[in-house]
Design a protein around this motif. Structure first.
Motif, short mmCIF file in Angstrom:
data_model
loop_
_atom_site.label_atom_id
_atom_site.label_comp_id
_atom_site.label_asym_id
_atom_site.label_seq_id
_atom_site.Cartn_x
_atom_site.Cartn_y
_atom_site.Cartn_z
N THR A 293 43.71 34.67 42.89
CA THR A 293 43.33 35.60 43.96
C THR A 293 42.31 35.00 44.91
O THR A 293 42.17 35.44 46.05
CB THR A 293 42.74 36.90 43.41
N ARG A 294 41.52 34.01 44.43
CA ARG A 294 40.45 33.38 45.22
C ARG A 294 39.43 34.41 45.68
O ARG A 294 38.85 34.29 46.75
CB ARG A 294 41.04 32.65 46.43
N SER A 295 39.17 35.41 44.86
CA SER A 295 38.21 36.45 45.23
C SER A 295 37.45 36.91 44.01
O SER A 295 38.04 37.43 43.06
CB SER A 295 38.93 37.64 45.87
N SER A 296 36.13 36.72 44.04
CA SER A 296 35.29 37.21 42.93
C SER A 296 35.31 38.72 42.86
O SER A 296 35.25 39.31 41.78
CB SER A 296 33.85 36.70 43.10
N TYR A 297 35.37 39.37 44.02
CA TYR A 297 35.42 40.83 44.05
C TYR A 297 36.73 41.33 43.44
O TYR A 297 36.73 42.28 42.66
CB TYR A 297 35.31 41.35 45.49
N ALA A 298 37.84 40.69 43.81
CA ALA A 298 39.13 41.11 43.27
C ALA A 298 39.22 40.86 41.77
O ALA A 298 39.93 41.57 41.05
CB ALA A 298 40.26 40.37 43.98
N THR A 299 38.48 39.87 41.28
CA THR A 299 38.48 39.54 39.85
C THR A 299 37.58 40.47 39.05
O THR A 299 37.71 40.58 37.83
CB THR A 299 38.02 38.08 39.65
N LEU A 300 36.66 41.15 39.73
CA LEU A 300 35.65 41.94 39.03
C LEU A 300 36.21 42.96 38.04
O LEU A 300 35.72 43.04 36.90
CB LEU A 300 34.74 42.63 40.06
N PRO A 301 37.20 43.77 38.41
CA PRO A 301 37.72 44.74 37.43
C PRO A 301 38.24 44.07 36.15
O PRO A 301 38.00 44.57 35.04
CB PRO A 301 38.85 45.45 38.19
N ILE A 302 38.95 42.96 36.32
CA ILE A 302 39.47 42.25 35.15
C ILE A 302 38.32 41.64 34.35
O ILE A 302 38.30 41.69 33.12
CB ILE A 302 40.46 41.14 35.61
N ASN A 303 37.33 41.09 35.05
CA ASN A 303 36.20 40.47 34.37
C ASN A 303 35.41 41.48 33.54
O ASN A 303 34.96 41.18 32.43
CB ASN A 303 35.28 39.80 35.39
N LEU A 304 35.25 42.68 34.06
CA LEU A 304 34.56 43.73 33.30
C LEU A 304 35.30 44.04 32.01
O LEU A 304 34.68 44.19 30.94
CB LEU A 304 34.43 45.00 34.15
N GLU A 305 36.61 44.12 32.09
CA GLU A 305 37.41 44.38 30.89
C GLU A 305 37.31 43.22 29.90
O GLU A 305 37.19 43.42 28.69
CB GLU A 305 38.87 44.61 31.29
N VAL A 306 37.36 42.00 30.41
CA VAL A 306 37.27 40.82 29.55
C VAL A 306 35.92 40.77 28.85
O VAL A 306 35.84 40.54 27.63
CB VAL A 306 37.49 39.54 30.39
N ILE A 307 34.85 40.98 29.60
CA ILE A 307 33.50 40.88 29.03
C ILE A 307 33.27 41.93 27.95
O ILE A 307 32.70 41.63 26.90
CB ILE A 307 32.44 41.01 30.15
N THR A 308 33.73 43.14 28.19
CA THR A 308 33.47 44.22 27.24
C THR A 308 34.48 44.24 26.08
O THR A 308 34.08 44.41 24.93
CB THR A 308 33.48 45.59 27.94
N LYS A 309 35.75 44.07 26.39
CA LYS A 309 36.79 44.25 25.36
C LYS A 309 37.11 42.98 24.59
O LYS A 309 37.44 43.04 23.40
CB LYS A 309 38.09 44.78 26.01
N ARG A 310 37.04 41.84 25.25
CA ARG A 310 37.39 40.60 24.58
C ARG A 310 36.16 39.84 24.08
O ARG A 310 36.18 39.27 23.00
CB ARG A 310 38.22 39.70 25.52
N LEU A 311 35.10 39.81 24.89
CA LEU A 311 33.88 39.10 24.48
C LEU A 311 32.93 39.99 23.70
O LEU A 311 31.94 39.50 23.15
CB LEU A 311 33.16 38.53 25.71
N ARG A 312 33.18 41.28 23.70
CA ARG A 312 32.39 42.23 22.91
C ARG A 312 30.93 42.32 23.37
O ARG A 312 30.01 42.45 22.56
CB ARG A 312 32.46 41.89 21.42
#
Length: 451
Positions: A293-312
């Motif tokens: 996507t080349r966008s940190s903003y567009a990645t933010l929703p996915i990153n939040l899920e990754v940080i909380t659900k996958r990285l705990r």
């Protein structure tokens, strides 16, 4: 109807047909429960091969671009409401404002340190590759140097004046600041009359859960979006675009990769005592979405899920660090890239640089990465600041316009991953990292494997 228009229509239909077939294959792989990460890689390969093919035979690839744009728009749709809600939720969940200040200081310090290291790595790699040697190109005619905003203008741009209007314009940082004011007010009122604000807090909690569910729906479309984005880029630029500037592309990606391997692995391994390989495997969705996507903003929703659900990492830390990182953490755009471009421009214009200039590159890159927070096009602005500080011709930035989109994929992936790393480190230092859950290696935390 002229021949060119007829040819464009015919070739666009051909590219659409090819895209339908390839997307159909990706859909079948999803139905057969093929691993999500593998499907993203397959989609990337499909996009690259199809895009180069379309470019080679001069086929119109508008349909491919449309697929990628639809995906990016769906992801961007999530950003403002999700950021607004999670920032309020995170701050209201922190009972002590002192703890909030401590988390903020740690977060910004990590952003600065990792960006400084990125600039140093970019500098060393650029000196080794000498990407400007042999380059004899004129500055593109359409190049216009980006003006560096004044300090007062930066401050004014950060502060909200009409929150609804800023939400509509997609300005994330003013929305974050408004959400912080709102959340702090809720915390103060809660200390005296908790029953007054409880309905609002309940609404925010429910809204966040709903937005997370919507995010999961959009995440499932990632392989198709990756195909569209990579295919459109490959069809636009083709293989020939890289050849004149292949050394600066190579230098940039080597520096970004070294930052991944050396900096992020060291911080994760020694700072959080986490296996770097396991970390990167869990953070893969963030890396893939940021890259395409080349966008940190567009990645933010996915990153939040990754940080909380996958990285705990606890939502309290994730929802504070991740939105801030999408705006201020620029390891790739503000660290590696300005350093590489500075060495490139100095070489092209035959301007000698010494140790003092090298130190200045690292220091200015760190400061500029924070100073241009929230400014559109942070990579070009940060690079302009560095070139100006060194007395190098700003016009030199125009020489790398042709490959900006290509290197921006790697830059954004490093930016977003850096935010993920910082979230883990802050959470670990605050006792908000569930190490036991992380070690259970729950790879299906985001339901990605069955998406």
């Amino acid at each position: 109807m002229n021949n060119n228009l007829i040819h464009a229509i015919q070739t666009n239909w051909f590219s659409l047909l090819v895209s339908i077939v390839l997307i159909g294959i990706l859909f079948v792989l999803a139905k057969r429960k093929v691993n999500f990460g593998l499907r993203v890689l397959i989609a990337l390969a499909f996009g690259l091969i199809a895009g180069v093919f379309f470019n080679s035979f001069k086929f119109d690839a508008t349909s491919v671009s449309t697929i990628g744009t639809i995906y990016v728009n769906l992801v961007k749709m999530l950003v403002i409401p999700l950021v607004f809600a999670v920032v309020i939720q995170s701050i209201t969940s922190i009972s002590s404002l002192g703890q909030l200040r401590k988390i903020g200081v740690k977060t910004i310090a990590l952003f600065l340190i990792t960006t400084g290291i990125a600039a140093l790595i970019g500098l060393i790699v650029a000196l080794a590759f000498d990407p400007g040697s042999g380059i004899q190109q004129a500055v593109p005619k359409d190049f216009k140097a980006r003006a560096v905003p004044t300090f007062s203008q930066v401050i004014l741009d950060l502060l909200p004046s009409n929150t609804i209007n800023e939400m509509a314009q997609g300005k994330v940082l003013p929305v974050i600041i408004f959400a912080i004011f709102l959340a702090v007010a809720i915390v103060h009122i809660s200390a005296k009359k908790p029953e007054t604000v409880q309905p609002f807090k309940t609404f925010i909690d429910s809204f966040v859960q709903v937005m997370f569910q919507v995010t999961k729906y959009v995440i499932r479309l990632t392989p198709y979006g990756v195909y569209g984005l990579v295919g459109a880029m490959a069809s636009k630029y083709g293989a020939d675009t890289l050849l004149p500037l292949i050394k600066i592309v190579a230098a940039t990606y080597v520096a970004l990769l070294l930052h991944f391997i050396i900096t992020f692995s060291s911080f994760v391994g020694f700072g959080a005592k986490v296996n770097p390989i396991k970390f990167f495997r869990k953070a893969y969705p963030t890396i893939a979405v940021a890259f395409t996507t080349r966008s940190s903003y567009a990645t933010l929703p996915i990153n939040l899920e990754v940080i909380t659900k996958r990285l705990r990492v606890s939502p309290k830390i994730a929802s504070f660090v991740a939105p801030l990182g999408a705006t201020m953490n620029m390891n790739g755009c503000g660290g590696v890239w300005p350093a590489v471009v500075a060495i490139f421009v100095a070489r092209v214009y035959n301007i000698p640089l010494g140790i003092s200039e090298y130190i200045l590159i690292v220091l200015v890159s760190m400061i500029a990465s924070i100073g241009v927070a929230g400014v559109p096009g942070p990579a070009s602005i940060s690079t302009t600041v560095v070139l100006t500080a060194l007395g190098l011709p700003i016009e030199g930035l125009g020489l790398v316009l042709a490959i900006d989109a290509i290197v921006d994929m790697g830059r954004t992936a490093v930016n977003a991953t850096g935010t993920t790393v910082c979230s883990l480190l802050v959470a670990n230092s605050e006792g908000e990292f569930d190490r036991a859950a992380f070690d259970r290696d729950e790879e299906d935390a985001l339901e990605l494997n069955h998406a």
